[in-house]
Design an enzyme around this catalytic site. Sequence first.
Site, short mmCIF file in Angstrom:
data_model
loop_
_atom_site.label_atom_id
_atom_site.label_comp_id
_atom_site.label_asym_id
_atom_site.label_seq_id
_atom_site.Cartn_x
_atom_site.Cartn_y
_atom_site.Cartn_z
N GLU A 1 -7.40 -30.67 -44.65
CA GLU A 1 -6.45 -30.24 -43.62
C GLU A 1 -5.54 -31.42 -43.29
O GLU A 1 -5.82 -32.56 -43.66
CB GLU A 1 -7.19 -29.77 -42.36
CG GLU A 1 -7.72 -28.36 -42.48
CD GLU A 1 -8.32 -27.84 -41.19
OE1 GLU A 1 -8.35 -28.58 -40.19
OE2 GLU A 1 -8.77 -26.69 -41.19
N HIS B 1 -0.54 -26.65 -31.30
CA HIS B 1 -0.74 -26.28 -32.70
C HIS B 1 0.59 -25.80 -33.26
O HIS B 1 1.28 -25.01 -32.63
CB HIS B 1 -1.79 -25.17 -32.80
CG HIS B 1 -2.30 -24.98 -34.19
ND1 HIS B 1 -1.53 -24.45 -35.20
CD2 HIS B 1 -3.50 -25.28 -34.75
CE1 HIS B 1 -2.24 -24.42 -36.31
NE2 HIS B 1 -3.44 -24.92 -36.07
N ARG C 1 -0.65 -32.98 -36.55
CA ARG C 1 -0.10 -31.76 -35.95
C ARG C 1 0.87 -32.03 -34.81
O ARG C 1 1.79 -31.24 -34.59
CB ARG C 1 -1.20 -30.79 -35.53
CG ARG C 1 -2.23 -31.30 -34.59
CD ARG C 1 -3.18 -30.19 -34.15
NE ARG C 1 -3.88 -29.53 -35.24
CZ ARG C 1 -5.05 -28.91 -35.10
NH1 ARG C 1 -5.64 -28.89 -33.92
NH2 ARG C 1 -5.63 -28.31 -36.09
N ARG D 1 -6.12 -35.23 -31.36
CA ARG D 1 -7.34 -34.87 -32.09
C ARG D 1 -7.05 -34.62 -33.56
O ARG D 1 -6.09 -33.93 -33.90
CB ARG D 1 -7.95 -33.61 -31.49
CG ARG D 1 -9.09 -33.03 -32.29
CD ARG D 1 -9.61 -31.76 -31.65
NE ARG D 1 -8.68 -30.67 -31.72
CZ ARG D 1 -8.84 -29.59 -32.50
NH1 ARG D 1 -9.89 -29.49 -33.28
NH2 ARG D 1 -7.96 -28.62 -32.48
C1 LIG Z 1 -7.39 -20.33 -32.19
C2 LIG Z 1 -8.19 -21.59 -32.23
C3 LIG Z 1 -8.53 -22.15 -33.44
C4 LIG Z 1 -9.29 -23.32 -33.48
N1 LIG Z 1 -9.69 -23.81 -34.70
C5 LIG Z 1 -10.55 -24.86 -34.72
C6 LIG Z 1 -11.12 -25.30 -35.94
O1 LIG Z 1 -10.86 -24.74 -37.00
N2 LIG Z 1 -11.96 -26.37 -35.91
C7 LIG Z 1 -12.28 -27.02 -34.75
O2 LIG Z 1 -13.05 -27.98 -34.77
N3 LIG Z 1 -11.75 -26.60 -33.58
C8 LIG Z 1 -10.92 -25.55 -33.53
N4 LIG Z 1 -10.41 -25.12 -32.34
C9 LIG Z 1 -10.81 -25.81 -31.11
C10 LIG Z 1 -12.23 -25.43 -30.78
O3 LIG Z 1 -12.43 -24.07 -31.07
C11 LIG Z 1 -12.55 -25.68 -29.33
O4 LIG Z 1 -12.14 -26.95 -28.94
C12 LIG Z 1 -14.04 -25.58 -29.11
O5 LIG Z 1 -14.53 -24.37 -29.63
C13 LIG Z 1 -14.37 -25.68 -27.63
O6 LIG Z 1 -15.72 -25.34 -27.46
P1 LIG Z 1 -16.35 -25.41 -26.02
O7 LIG Z 1 -17.71 -24.88 -26.15
O8 LIG Z 1 -16.15 -26.74 -25.46
O9 LIG Z 1 -15.43 -24.41 -25.15
P2 LIG Z 1 -15.15 -22.87 -25.35
O10 LIG Z 1 -15.56 -22.42 -26.69
O11 LIG Z 1 -13.75 -22.62 -24.96
O12 LIG Z 1 -16.11 -22.20 -24.27
C14 LIG Z 1 -15.86 -22.36 -22.89
C15 LIG Z 1 -16.76 -21.42 -22.13
O13 LIG Z 1 -16.74 -21.72 -20.74
C16 LIG Z 1 -16.68 -20.51 -20.00
N5 LIG Z 1 -16.15 -20.80 -18.67
C17 LIG Z 1 -14.97 -21.39 -18.35
N6 LIG Z 1 -14.87 -21.50 -17.01
C18 LIG Z 1 -16.01 -20.99 -16.47
C19 LIG Z 1 -16.49 -20.80 -15.15
N7 LIG Z 1 -15.78 -21.16 -14.06
N8 LIG Z 1 -17.70 -20.22 -14.97
C20 LIG Z 1 -18.44 -19.81 -16.04
N9 LIG Z 1 -18.02 -19.96 -17.31
C21 LIG Z 1 -16.83 -20.54 -17.53
C22 LIG Z 1 -15.83 -19.61 -20.86
O14 LIG Z 1 -15.99 -18.27 -20.49
C23 LIG Z 1 -16.38 -19.95 -22.24
O15 LIG Z 1 -17.57 -19.23 -22.47
C24 LIG Z 1 -9.66 -23.95 -32.28
C25 LIG Z 1 -9.31 -23.40 -31.05
C26 LIG Z 1 -8.59 -22.22 -31.03
C27 LIG Z 1 -8.24 -21.62 -29.70
#
Ligand SMILES: Cc1cc2nc3c(=O)[nH]c(=O)nc-3n(C[C@H](O)[C@H](O)[C@H](O)COP(=O)(O)OP(=O)(O)OC[C@H]3O[C@@H](n4cnc5c(N)ncnc54)[C@H](O)[C@@H]3O)c2cc1C
Length: 546
Positions: free
Chosen positions: A124, A241, A287, A383
């Site tokens: 990538e 992005h 990016r 990142r």
């Molecule tokens: C379209 C897209 C494509 C991506 N592609 C990639 C990729 O190919 N490779 C890569 O490494 N990263 C990628 N990323 C980035 C990556 O997906 C995210 O940075 C990562 O998944 C974040 O994980 P997380 O568990 O920290 O948060 P999230 O997966 O966003 O989870 C956050 C959680 O917190 C909960 N929450 C929030 N506020 C509250 C609250 N007040 N009370 C209770 N629950 C709450 C939400 O409901 C959710 O369940 C991508 C992101 C997107 C949007």
Amino acid sequence: MVLDYTAHDSEVAIERVRCLVIGSGAAGLWTALHAADGGPVLVITKATVTESSTNYAQGGIAISTPPEDSPELHARDTLAAGAGLCDEPAVAVLTREGPRRVAELMDYGAQFDQIDGQLLCRREAAHTRSRIIHAMGDATGAEVQRALTEAVRKHPGITVWEFTQALRLLVVDGEVVGADAVRTATGERVRIVADVTVLATGGVGALYKVTTNPLVANGDGMALALRAGATLEDMEFVQFHPTALACDETPAPLLTEAIRGEGAILLNTRGERFLGRYHPMAELAPRDVVSRAEFLEMERLGAEWCLLDLRPIPREQMVANFPHVLQMLSERGLDAFAQAIPVRPAAHFVMGGIATDLDGWTGLRRLYAAGECACTGVHGANRLASNSLLEGLVFGYRAARAARGEPPLAEDLLAAVGKLEPAAVPAVAPAVAEQVRQLMWKRVGIVRDAEGLQAAAEELGNLRRQASRSPWPSCEEAETANMVDIAYVIARAALARQESRGAQYRTDFPETRDQWRCHLRVRRSPDGDLEFSGRPVALLEPSLGE
Ligand SMILES: Cc1cc2nc3c(=O)[nH]c(=O)nc-3n(C[C@H](O)[C@H](O)[C@H](O)COP(=O)(O)OP(=O)(O)OC[C@H]3O[C@@H](n4cnc5c(N)ncnc54)[C@H](O)[C@@H]3O)c2cc1C
């Protein structure tokens, strides 16, 4: 000890757990799985368990595989993308421990694309090696979310409450002893008393008009932590992005960067390739460079989008590697084999977050953070693609390990939390959310300057001051207030950093400046506003980049 909640509001149910995890993306569920050895874990999540940025991730997870690659090479690429602001100890942890965590993830049932037992790796943007593993071609996040959700559901020590929103952290004598939450389907109020609390609430994409993130990514965890006394760091660095589908949907569907890695080219609306004018790596440039080039090209031509031409990729390769992207396009009447696809940049990821050490500790007793809501300094100012699912696994594991070591709440703390009055939290009318998104997109977006940032900070500061306060606001009001607070932090941080670096580009300070090679930290000041300070970048001896 039996909890004495007699002085407590009888309309608030009480739940006592060993560990409270807020958020059910990769970081939250992974942390829960590893914390559960220490006692019962409750995961609360705002919507369904699968509504997270994790579930939308497409491209994959970056891990080095010998002999062509190594953690050191992965680290070098991470540092180069981070534009001088990555903390080297964090990068070393990420790149060295990443392969082991991914192997464990596979033990939990995640299936990545393989041939003859060998993981398939692709390249990538800004990676010098092919090191991105993926699932179902371009549905890596959905596979990670599926595997972790199933593992958590099967685990006898973990309970998941969907549609449960954390409203505030409970702080007694400087220790975080759980959170107050609302079960949104029923309106039930719950005080969750925990020996240890882990924030895994994801990013801030929903603060922007155009984003790839689901609407749950609105900065709740950061706002709660800031109010509780924690420090945020690097909040000015929001990554855009380059290739979200140009459409009115939220989240905007993504065309993964891996597509450019395999040969797709970007064109302006005149059908001209233009990235070569902005960076020698053209389509494979980092990016932030690509997003900015698109933005400037769109401005120059008065266009609403650029075009991603996927036709240089052989058809069979396209079908094999990007089936979900093709399906997403076809559902919208777009044929990638017949036309170039309209794309534009979208808010995607925040490099900053709740400042933690390498074990996810926030500096507040019993409070940890992991995943996108946290800031270990691993991403610096920008990142590297596919490093963030990995971040959730690596630092979620470490946070869980540290959380297991937290002692149970002492009896006096338990007694105090039972009697704790719910602190009033800010509430802002939900209609303001749209105002914030427009403002952030226009003034605190891909290209910034002092005038726009100052105007945004003033408008957001006014909204903040006008917020009402209530012990139990509606969930929408609380979310909107969190959006206002975190948007204000981002605008102020972007204004304070008088340089361009990584994802922050300022037309009035277009150069990267040595005196700004530091992290910008922000805390709540005693008067409720913000106070900023700097922190030097952590380096290793010898440097990882050498
Ligand atoms: C379209 C897209 C494509 C991506 N592609 C990639 C990729 O190919 N490779 C890569 O490494 N990263 C990628 N990323 C980035 C990556 O997906 C995210 O940075 C990562 O998944 C974040 O994980 P997380 O568990 O920290 O948060 P999230 O997966 O966003 O989870 C956050 C959680 O917190 C909960 N929450 C929030 N506020 C509250 C609250 N007040 N009370 C209770 N629950 C709450 C939400 O409901 C959710 O369940 C991508 C992101 C997107 C949007």
